[in-house]
Design an enzyme around this catalytic site. Structure first.
Site, short mmCIF file in Angstrom:
data_model
loop_
_atom_site.label_atom_id
_atom_site.label_comp_id
_atom_site.label_asym_id
_atom_site.label_seq_id
_atom_site.Cartn_x
_atom_site.Cartn_y
_atom_site.Cartn_z
N GLY A 13 -17.72 61.73 -0.23
CA GLY A 13 -18.37 60.32 -0.94
C GLY A 13 -19.09 60.66 -2.09
N GLY A 14 -18.50 61.62 -2.98
CA GLY A 14 -19.33 62.09 -3.99
C GLY A 14 -18.81 60.91 -5.28
N SER A 16 -20.29 57.75 -5.54
CA SER A 16 -21.34 56.75 -5.73
C SER A 16 -22.55 57.22 -4.91
CB SER A 16 -20.82 55.49 -5.42
OG SER A 16 -20.67 55.45 -3.81
N GLY A 17 -23.61 56.58 -5.24
CA GLY A 17 -24.96 56.76 -4.35
C GLY A 17 -25.45 58.13 -4.34
N TYR A 150 -24.48 52.20 14.10
CA TYR A 150 -24.61 53.12 13.05
C TYR A 150 -25.85 54.25 13.50
CZ TYR A 150 -26.65 54.71 8.49
OH TYR A 150 -27.00 55.56 7.39
#
Length: 249
Positions: A13-14, A16-17, A150
């Protein structure tokens, strides 16, 4: 000399954010970084933003063949891994009575199954003495209405860190979680809220934070760098909350 000079780091997940902010900080601290994400265009933009010492691999961590391809690239380019930041995750606001099997499966596939196999498949490349950081959430200890699937998935992440700390101790591989509070990312919009609902939710979260604001992705990145580096050499199995005090008081 940076805190991660010469290290090889993988960030899921690199694009964004928090993942992007952390990958950039890793490079600034001297690491060579491999980032992965599902959207090739965003990955290329992320690589341009990071600027140097970065390799991109398009893939979905819920697909085991994509993880195999990720680590094949890491092996070919670098031969080993020193640091893994298992960051890829997702959440959606759904009340208990409205939750569907598809919602449950999507959340656990990414946040639990994907993270589990991200770590498992990295082990053969991991150097002894390395560091694994798992991205959890303060939701793992809070009761958060409409966000319970979640929260449960992030509690599973916390549990992984405890068990893996014991399993990997003979290799001196440290395993820790970082648990962000409300952070200035598109996460609320991605959770299925309209811009107006996202703003109301953000304001509600901020009202629960003693520091009176949302955090920045760079503030999470700083904590992850600490857990990745030798500065945390006597820290393993912990859940480091970076939440402005939200879950602490």
């Amino acid at each position: 000399m940076g805190k991660l000079e010469g290290k090889v780091a993988v960030v899921t997940g690199g694009n964004s954010g928090i993942g992007l902010a952390t990958a950039k900080r890793f490079v600034e601290e001297g690491a060579h970084v491999v980032i992965t994400g599902r959207r090739e265009k965003e990955l290329k933009e992320a690589a341009a933003f990071i600027g140097r010492n970065v390799t991109t691999v398009t893939g979905d961590v819920t697909r085991l063949e994509d993880l195999d391809r990720l680590y094949a690239v890491v092996k070919e380019k670098h031969g080993h891994i020193d640091v893994l930041f298992a960051n890829a995750g997702w959440g959606e606001v759904v009340p208990l009575e409205a939750a569907t099997e598809a919602h449950f499966d999507k959340t656990f596939d990414l946040n639990v199954k994907g993270l589990f196999f991200t770590a498992q498949k990295a082990l053969s490349l991991f150097k002894d003495g390395g560091s694994i950081i798992l991205n959890s959430s303060v939701a793992n200890v809070l009761g958060v209405p409409t966000f319970t699937v979640y929260a449960a998935s992030k509690a599973a992440v916390r549990s992984f860190a405890r068990g893996w700390t014991m399993e990997l101790k003979d290799r001196n591989i440290r395993v820790n979680t970082v648990s962000p509070g409300p952070i200035e990312t598109p996460a609320l919009e991605n959770a299925g809220l309209t811009p107006e609902q996202a703003k109301r939710a953000a304001d509600q979260f901020v009202s629960q934070v003693p520091l009176g604001r949302r955090g920045k992705p760079e503030e999470i990145a700083a904590a992850v760098v600490f857990l990745a580096s030798d500065e945390s050499s006597y820290i393993t199995g912990v859940d480091l909350a970076v939440d402005g005090g939200m879950a602490q008081v």
